[in-house]
Design a protein around this motif. Structure first.
Motif, short mmCIF file in Angstrom:
data_model
loop_
_atom_site.label_atom_id
_atom_site.label_comp_id
_atom_site.label_asym_id
_atom_site.label_seq_id
_atom_site.Cartn_x
_atom_site.Cartn_y
_atom_site.Cartn_z
N GLY A 238 -2.41 -14.16 -4.08
CA GLY A 238 -1.92 -15.47 -3.66
C GLY A 238 -1.06 -15.47 -2.42
N PHE A 239 -1.20 -14.44 -1.58
CA PHE A 239 -0.44 -14.39 -0.34
C PHE A 239 -1.27 -15.05 0.76
CE2 PHE A 239 0.56 -12.43 3.74
CZ PHE A 239 1.93 -12.62 3.80
N SER A 240 -0.72 -16.07 1.39
CA SER A 240 -1.49 -16.83 2.38
C SER A 240 -0.87 -16.78 3.77
CB SER A 240 -1.61 -18.29 1.94
OG SER A 240 -0.33 -18.88 1.76
N GLY A 241 0.19 -15.99 3.95
CA GLY A 241 0.84 -15.92 5.25
C GLY A 241 0.17 -14.94 6.18
N SER A 242 0.79 -14.71 7.31
CA SER A 242 0.30 -13.73 8.28
C SER A 242 0.75 -12.34 7.84
CB SER A 242 0.86 -14.04 9.67
OG SER A 242 0.52 -13.02 10.58
N PRO A 243 -0.18 -11.40 7.67
CA PRO A 243 0.18 -10.07 7.15
C PRO A 243 0.82 -9.18 8.20
CG PRO A 243 -2.16 -10.16 7.60
CD PRO A 243 -1.62 -11.53 7.89
N SER A 244 1.94 -9.59 8.73
CA SER A 244 2.64 -8.81 9.75
C SER A 244 3.50 -7.73 9.09
CB SER A 244 3.52 -9.72 10.60
OG SER A 244 4.48 -10.39 9.79
N ARG A 245 3.88 -6.74 9.88
CA ARG A 245 4.71 -5.66 9.36
C ARG A 245 6.18 -6.06 9.52
NH1 ARG A 245 7.37 -1.02 10.86
NH2 ARG A 245 7.19 -1.70 13.05
N SER A 246 6.68 -6.77 8.50
CA SER A 246 8.06 -7.26 8.56
C SER A 246 8.66 -7.22 7.16
CB SER A 246 8.12 -8.70 9.09
OG SER A 246 7.50 -9.59 8.16
N LEU A 247 9.99 -7.26 7.08
CA LEU A 247 10.66 -7.26 5.79
C LEU A 247 10.32 -8.53 5.02
CD1 LEU A 247 12.58 -5.95 3.79
CD2 LEU A 247 14.50 -6.95 5.07
N SER B 174 0.03 2.51 -6.95
CA SER B 174 -0.78 3.26 -5.98
C SER B 174 -1.68 2.33 -5.18
CB SER B 174 -1.61 4.34 -6.70
OG SER B 174 -2.57 3.75 -7.58
N LEU B 175 -2.25 1.30 -5.82
CA LEU B 175 -3.06 0.37 -5.06
C LEU B 175 -2.20 -0.49 -4.14
CD1 LEU B 175 -6.06 -0.32 -4.75
CD2 LEU B 175 -5.68 -2.29 -6.24
N PHE B 176 -1.00 -0.84 -4.57
CA PHE B 176 -0.07 -1.58 -3.72
C PHE B 176 0.31 -0.72 -2.51
CE2 PHE B 176 4.30 -3.33 -2.87
CZ PHE B 176 3.88 -4.59 -2.48
N ALA B 177 0.48 0.57 -2.72
CA ALA B 177 0.78 1.47 -1.61
C ALA B 177 -0.37 1.48 -0.61
CB ALA B 177 1.05 2.88 -2.12
N TRP B 178 -1.61 1.46 -1.10
CA TRP B 178 -2.77 1.39 -0.21
C TRP B 178 -2.73 0.10 0.61
CZ3 TRP B 178 -6.57 -2.38 0.06
CH2 TRP B 178 -7.63 -2.10 0.93
N LEU B 179 -2.44 -1.02 -0.05
CA LEU B 179 -2.37 -2.30 0.66
C LEU B 179 -1.32 -2.25 1.77
CD1 LEU B 179 -2.98 -5.37 0.93
CD2 LEU B 179 -1.14 -5.74 -0.73
N LEU B 180 -0.13 -1.77 1.44
CA LEU B 180 0.94 -1.72 2.43
C LEU B 180 0.57 -0.82 3.61
CD1 LEU B 180 4.11 -1.54 0.14
CD2 LEU B 180 3.14 -3.55 1.26
N THR B 181 -0.08 0.31 3.32
CA THR B 181 -0.51 1.21 4.38
C THR B 181 -1.50 0.52 5.31
OG1 THR B 181 -0.17 3.15 2.97
CG2 THR B 181 -1.60 3.42 4.88
N GLN B 182 -2.45 -0.20 4.70
CA GLN B 182 -3.44 -0.91 5.51
C GLN B 182 -2.80 -2.01 6.35
OE1 GLN B 182 -6.77 0.08 5.66
NE2 GLN B 182 -5.84 1.77 4.54
N MET B 183 -1.66 -2.55 5.90
CA MET B 183 -0.95 -3.59 6.63
C MET B 183 -0.03 -3.02 7.70
SD MET B 183 -0.03 -6.12 3.43
CE MET B 183 0.91 -7.30 4.44
N GLY B 184 0.03 -1.69 7.79
CA GLY B 184 0.82 -1.05 8.84
C GLY B 184 2.18 -0.54 8.44
N PHE B 185 2.52 -0.62 7.17
CA PHE B 185 3.81 -0.13 6.70
C PHE B 185 3.78 1.39 6.54
CE2 PHE B 185 3.89 -4.56 5.27
CZ PHE B 185 5.16 -4.95 5.66
N GLN B 186 4.94 2.01 6.71
CA GLN B 186 5.09 3.44 6.45
C GLN B 186 5.45 3.62 4.98
OE1 GLN B 186 7.81 5.53 9.05
NE2 GLN B 186 7.99 7.27 7.65
N VAL B 187 4.57 4.26 4.23
CA VAL B 187 4.68 4.30 2.77
C VAL B 187 4.80 5.74 2.28
CG1 VAL B 187 3.44 3.80 0.63
CG2 VAL B 187 3.37 2.16 2.52
N THR B 188 5.67 5.95 1.30
CA THR B 188 5.83 7.25 0.65
C THR B 188 5.80 7.07 -0.86
OG1 THR B 188 7.25 8.00 2.48
CG2 THR B 188 7.28 9.32 0.46
N LEU B 189 4.97 7.84 -1.55
CA LEU B 189 4.97 7.83 -3.01
C LEU B 189 6.12 8.68 -3.53
CD1 LEU B 189 1.16 8.30 -3.81
CD2 LEU B 189 2.42 6.17 -3.41
N LEU B 190 6.81 8.17 -4.56
CA LEU B 190 7.93 8.88 -5.16
C LEU B 190 7.72 9.03 -6.66
CD1 LEU B 190 10.93 7.04 -3.42
CD2 LEU B 190 9.75 9.10 -2.64
#
Length: 289
Positions: free
Chosen positions: A16-25, A77-93
């Motif tokens: 349900g996210f309808s905004g612009s998928p920019s790399r921002s907080l 893990s799937l959310f981490a994939w999404l964030l990576t595809q959106m340009g975020f720097q992601v680390t699994l912990l």
């Protein structure tokens, strides 16, 4: 392994996210909340004759295309994939959850969480935890209280000679200020991990009487007003307090033939195989962590 194509736009539509998928907080906070409001935290595969598989295409098919949910290894893990595809720097912990009954922690890799590094700051993301979970990412650089609605969280630090350990704490469904009573939720380190590191504990949670996920069939989701939770043969509705009100909960017992309809109507989940409802006590772990 499935060969399903994975698309960011379809994932964002699913939550349900309808905004612009920019790399921002702002976007990070928004997709985190959207995920919690749309994708249930559940272990129903374990109790309907299936096994959890952690390859990304399978998870995408399950959570996005089939509109089901999953537990931490799946959701996070799937959310981490999404964030990576959106340009975020992601680390699994790796995190270890504190058992409310025994007061002890689970083993290493008991829980998968995600760290996002953005503009030099570090954020803890967790869309795969359930009731005590936080609505928006928490700052890993802050040691003071972090308020979210009627709740308050904090991250504390314990260091020894070999490594640093962080503790996620909250004051449950109250906010009594910095000097209030804090309860630990889980502990974690900032050591980077890989998905294969979680394989053994993923099997443990599907087969061990020491695991909540083996002992109880459950499904829970955040709602705009609070939370819906199914466990065994019960459905609990929680309404979060607003100004001038208090936390409200109501629970009703379910007949076995009601459960598939409740899962479909309340959580949007249609199982491929019959569910065997389960709500048994956990066996304490033989090792103390």
């Amino acid at each position: 392994m499935t060969s399903v194509d994975m698309h960011v736009d379809a994932y964002l539509s699913r939550i349900g996210f309808s905004g612009s998928p920019s790399r921002s907080l702002h976007v990070l906070r928004s997709v985190h909340t959207c995920h919690l409001l749309s994708v249930p935290f559940e272990n129903l595969t374990v109790h309907s004759g299936g096994r959890v598989q952690l390859d990304p295409p399978h998870l995408y098919e399950k959570l996005v295309l089939q509109r089901s949910g999953g537990f931490c290894y799946e959701n996070n893990s799937l959310f981490a994939w999404l964030l990576t595809q959106m340009g975020f720097q992601v680390t699994l912990l790796s995190a270890q959850v504190k058992n409310k009954t025994t007061g002890f922690y689970g083993p290493p890799f008991d829980h998968l969480v995600v760290m996002v590094t953005l503009d030099g700051q570090h954020w803890l993301c967790d869309v795969g935890f359930g009731g005590p979970g936080f609505r928006t990412p928490l700052s890993l650089d802050t040691r003071g209280p972090q308020e979210q609605g009627h709740r308050v969280y904090r991250i504390t630090e314990q260091r020894n000679e070999s490594s640093g350990m962080l503790f996620l704490e909250w004051q449950q469904e109250e906010n009594r200020g910095e000097d209030g009573d804090w309860t630990e939720i889980y502990k974690l380190t900032l050591d980077p991990r890989r998905m294969e590191d979680y394989a053994e504990m993923c099997q443990f949670h599907q087969s061990s009487p020491c695991s909540l996920f083996f002992c109880k069939s459950l499904c829970t989701i955040l709602t705009p007003e609070g939370r819906l939770t199914y466990i065994g043969r019960r459905l609990t509705t929680t309404t979060f307090p607003k100004e001038g009100s208090v936390l409200e909960t109501s629970t009703r017992d379910l007949q076995d033939d009601e459960i598939p309809g409740v899962l479909k109507d309340k959580f949007g989940i249609v199982l491929k195989s019959p569910l065997i409802p389960k709500d048994e006590p956990m066996t304490p772990l033989p090792v103390i962590y």
